[in-house]
Scaffold this motif. Structure first.
Motif: not given
Length: 529
Positions: A96, A314, A334-335
């Motif tokens: 993350w 994400g 985000a990911l």
């Protein structure tokens, strides 16, 4: 109808407050129903049932940003999101990017403590589910039904069905507590209100969950015979299969034959493999014959920051800005994928399960917060199988597959190999013909090469589980069961080191949150925390 209409009712929240002293509950429901009002009709009981289910998807009565857990943010207490974070961010599969978000840095780097807010979130949300279940069971006894004038045989039969489902949801909650924390306060509908439950260890939790599921199993609806969103017999069988597969971790006793039996029951049910692997992860995945139980998501009616909303937003890359491809706006990278997971797909370029995108990105993540580093994934989507995007570009329509049939195939193979002598680290190749058939059914579905017995060791099977089940909330449990979670296998940023390092064995379970210890003096902290 696609989904159950999920609602959280104030009477249920009041039940949580009265049953769980460690939960401060803010009751916000404008309906403000009393128990007598809610439970006065058969329809009221179905509304209350929907509330028990809803706690696994929603966080409060005031929309996606609300939480009925006082002092705990919605973003750190949504069940699916927290479960996914704990089972995935702590492993080799994903990082993350926004480590300023509460609790995520500690999970990314395996340096959590008892003060981590995500641990408090999942602990509190799961125990809230226990409390919801207990309150429903108290309100639905034969004596209560009779006192409220509910005497129609069909209505009573339906409410008894609800009771059996609620017992499974409570058993599942204690299974989650057993897996994540190794202990929990035991509270049932037979305990008095405002009760500090005694601490149950893993053996006691295992016995409780097993006995509860076996007790209700004959009375649950057959596979796919219930309305979508409600559980059936096959979910109970999947929970048992998971428990039996991990029994050596949980209670020190192998139960592989029992796991095979439950997997065979699941495989022989009405669930079937979806002919298209990726259709299990799209906005209309409620139509998939493979999904046994899901955490529901609806971009219009039940907006929440749950697992699939987090995952799909994400997935959108900061460099690619490919949100339109996945039907969402995206959260700026985000990911991202850790290198060690990416390498599981070396030689699998044509495999349908390989949705990894490299582009111009480096595979190495030298700085976790640099979201242009590391490859990205495109497995989950907020578009239907026909390519139609969901109606909301933030809150997705894609349900999270908590249990799906493919996992039963893989669990059967592993249980069979272990029962017949394979052990962690050994090179024995003893998958039998049935197991090879199950593996090849998944690989054929994925357009991948088929296997022979000479190809399959337990180590290979662990990688195959990653290829089939990545980002579905199984990885931490798998790595622990294969005894490579703390030592013997490193991944990027494990132990807060760029190339990874071993971590202490006590981190195979999480600490009991400090707030929960303070609320119930019967609870004790796990070793090493």
């Amino acid at each position: 109808m696609k989904k159950i209409k999920y609602i959280l009712l104030s009477v249920l929240l009041a039940g949580v407050y009265s049953c769980e002293k460690d939960l401060d509950v803010a009751v916000e429901d404008p309906l403000n129903l009393t128990p007598e009002q809610l439970y006065s009709t058969p329809q009221g009981y179905k509304q209350a049932l929907a509330g028990v289910y809803a706690n696994l998807s929603l966080t409060g009565t005031g929309g996606a940003g609300s939480s009925f857990l006082d002092g705990i943010d919605a973003g750190t207490s949504q069940f699916g999101r927290c479960l996914w974070y704990l089972q995935e961010l702590t492993t080799d599969e994903v990082v993350w990017s926004y480590e300023n978000d509460e609790g995520t840095k500690e999970l990314n780097r395996n340096i959590w403590t008892a003060s981590n807010p995500l641990l408090l979130g999942i602990y509190s949300r799961t125990m809230a589910e226990v409390a919801f279940a207990n309150d429903f069971l108290r309100q639905s006894t034969p004596e209560k039904l009779s006192s409220r004038g509910i005497t129609n045989a069909t209505d009573i039969a339906n409410i008894n069905d609800y009771r059996n489902e609620v017992r499974v949801l409570r058993a599942y909650s204690y299974y989650v507590m057993m897996d994540l924390f190794g202990k929990a306060a035991m509270i049932t509908e037979n305990d008095p209100i405002d009760f500090d439950g005694p601490e149950y260890n893993r053996q006691q939790l295992f016995t409780f969950v097993e006995s509860e599921l076996n007790a209700v199993m004959p009375n649950l609806k057959a596979g796919r015979a219930n309305e979508y969103g409600r559980l059936d017999k096959v979910m109970a069988q999947m929970i048992l299969a998971k428990m039996y597969l991990n029994a050596e971790v949980y209670i020190g006793t192998p139960k592989y034959a029992e796991c095979m039996t439950q997997c065979s029951n699941v495989i022989g049910s009405a669930y079937t493999l979806n002919t298209n692997y990726l259709n299990n992860f799209k906005a209309d995945n409620h139509t998939s014959p493979e999904l046994i139980f899901t955490l529901q998501s609806d971009g219009v009616h039940t907006q929440n920051y749950g697992a699939t909303t987090v995952i799909i937003n994400g997935e959108v890359g900061s460099v690619e800005n490919n949100g339109s491809e996945l039907g969402v706006g995206g959260w700026g990278g985000a990911l991202r994928l850790r290198k060690q997971f990416v390498q599981k797909f070396d030689g699998f370029s044509s495999d349908a399960r390989n949705t990894i995108f490299a582009g111009s990105r480096p595979i190495e993540i030298t700085n976790v917060t640099t979201n242009g580093q590391g490859y990205i994934l495109k497995k989950f989507s907020n578009k239907t199988s026909a390519g139609v995007p969901g109606p909301n570009s933030t809150f997705v329509d894609t349900d999270f597959p908590l249990f799906r049939l493919a996992d039963a195939y893989l669990m059967y193979v592993e249980a069979q190999m272990r029962k017949d002598g394979a052990t962690n680290g050994s090179t024995i190749k003893n998958a039998n013909a049935t197991s090879i058939g199950y593996l090849n059914a998944l690989r054929t579905r994925a357009n991948s090469s088929t296997l022979s017995q000479a190809d399959v060791t337990l180590s290979y099977l662990l990688d195959e589980r990653a290829r089939e089940l990545h980002w579905e909330g199984h990885r931490r449990q798998d790595l622990i069961r294969f005894n490579v979670y703390t030592t013997g296998y490193n991944w990027a940023w494990k132990g807060n080191v760029q190339n990874g390092t071993s971590i202490s064995d006590n981190m195979k379970i999480f600490p009991i949150p400090a707030n929960s210890l303070n609320a119930n003096s019967n609870l004790t902290q796990n070793p090493g925390y």
